[in-house]
Design an enzyme around this catalytic site. Structure first.
Site, short mmCIF file in Angstrom:
data_model
loop_
_atom_site.label_atom_id
_atom_site.label_comp_id
_atom_site.label_asym_id
_atom_site.label_seq_id
_atom_site.Cartn_x
_atom_site.Cartn_y
_atom_site.Cartn_z
N GLY B 91 41.27 31.99 35.08
CA GLY B 91 41.34 32.11 33.63
C GLY B 91 40.06 31.52 33.08
O GLY B 91 38.98 31.81 33.59
N SER B 123 39.22 31.59 41.36
CA SER B 123 38.34 31.74 40.19
C SER B 123 38.15 30.40 39.47
O SER B 123 37.57 29.48 40.05
CB SER B 123 38.90 32.84 39.30
OG SER B 123 37.98 33.22 38.31
N ALA B 124 38.64 30.23 38.25
CA ALA B 124 38.51 28.94 37.56
C ALA B 124 39.11 27.80 38.39
O ALA B 124 38.58 26.69 38.42
CB ALA B 124 39.17 29.00 36.19
N HIS B 160 33.40 35.00 41.77
CA HIS B 160 33.08 36.37 41.31
C HIS B 160 31.57 36.62 41.44
O HIS B 160 30.97 37.25 40.56
CB HIS B 160 33.48 36.58 39.84
CG HIS B 160 34.94 36.41 39.54
ND1 HIS B 160 35.86 37.41 39.76
CD2 HIS B 160 35.64 35.37 39.03
CE1 HIS B 160 37.06 36.97 39.38
NE2 HIS B 160 36.95 35.74 38.94
#
Lengths: 234, 234
Positions: B91, B123-124, B160
């Site tokens: 997120g 990710s985050a 990413h």
């Protein structure tokens, strides 16, 4: 005198040289204000203040304007007091904002522009004219003491606005998704300015200029387009 | 027990469902640690903690794991004490880190993982395992009290990771340019993890897993590739 700004998405559009696509507009914008203070703090690619100032000086001299880097003054507050106008180049928005805070320049610069000294910014230099830098695209490579920006316009800027690529297989968020997330936590509008376009601010009047439409994001609304030549008002 | 982490680039690769490409790895990773605390603070697309926890719960239950959201505990520190392991979803990295600081969870979470409770992030949730969040790709939609992160590995993460697109006419910085700028101001290495790959950390050992090579950025060196299966060491 009322404030006068050019809030430019990018210094360079694909296939043209530095500021090559808007030379006439820059000349007209500064007019008789010939002694421009350049703010090189955003340091694109990590280049030095001197190197960056040379790039701006070369182009501005072609346009009949004289440029001095703010770092060339012993006291940068004096630079702001002496300038006829300002140009803040792009690079990293966090590096730029942190240096402005560290040198105590947020209020002096804001006041000078509010009182009529013309201000032109590109990319990061445009980002800081908004309410906060919370809609920058940059990587947070340094920690500024605040995300609050110059607040010269009553909204946020997203420069280099980029439409989603329908062919992309990359799962990172699109620009639109990011700005929608911004509106879960913030209520100011965001103006997404595409490369090749800019805003001209005259007092409270904001006009979209350049080739392309802009994309506007308001909290609780679907994003929408405004055509070039439009006034932008909330 | 030594620390054990899965630092995953993305929860979702193109064309597959949520965590669908690494189900076996997740099962093996958590093993007998069945009671997982999910940290939903990154709120992708602004969804609520409850909504986000439901997404993780659904997938983890398919894998024989039980999930409780950290926000479902009256005291989130107690959640950390009681968990068998952790999963932090993706997120917005700033929203995630700010909430961890506000709830006083940075030290407790770090200590629990250093002492052997398995931690998986996507990710985050991966970004915050590094030294700082200064190489996140996210938009700074909230202001955290620091960019310092959990510091569970001695480098920074860029999830990413995206190669430059040679056909692009967009003038915004490439990922590589951004990370090079980071190294003008910071000296820790950065591991760029492409979508579909992850790092597995066992004690001080870091191994690149998944389909793709990773791109490594060290200050003062040209970026280089390491193939999957490699140990990553500085």
């Amino acid at each position: 005198m009322s404030k006068h700004l050019l809030i430019v998405s990018t210094s360079t559009v694909y296939g043209k040289g530095y500021l090559g696509y808007m030379e006439e507009e820059i000349k007209n914008f500064f007019g008789e204000n010939k002694n421009i203070v350049f703010i090189p703090y955003a340091r694109p690619g990590g280049i030095s203040h001197d190197e960056y100032t040379e790039i701006a000086r070369k182009k501005f001299e072609e346009l009949g304007l004289s440029v001095k880097g703010i770092h060339e003054f012993e006291n940068p507050k004096k630079a702001i007091a002496e300038a006829d106008g300002f140009f803040t180049g792009g690079g990293n928005t966090y590096v730029l904002l942190k240096q402005l805070y560290e040198n105590g320049l947020i209020e002096p610069l804001r006041n000078a522009v509010e009182n009529g000294k013309p201000y032109m910014g590109t990319s990061a230099g445009s980002n800081i004219t908004g309410l906060s830098i919370c809609t920058t695209n940059d990587m947070p490579i340094v920690y500024p003491p605040s995300f609050k920006a110059l607040q010269l316009v009553p909204f946020n800027i997203n420069p280099h606005y980029l439409d989603p690529n329908p062919d992309s297989k990359h799962m990172g968020e699109t620009r639109e998704t990011r700005i929608k997330e911004f509106h879960f936590f913030n209520d100011q509008p965001v103006v997404g300015i595409r490369e090749g376009s800019w805003l001209e601010v005259m007092g409270e009047d904001v006009t979209l200029c350049g080739e392309l439409s802009a994309r506007i994001f308001e909290q609780g609304k679907e994003p929408y387009e405004v055509p070039t030549g439009s006034k932008i008002k909330f």
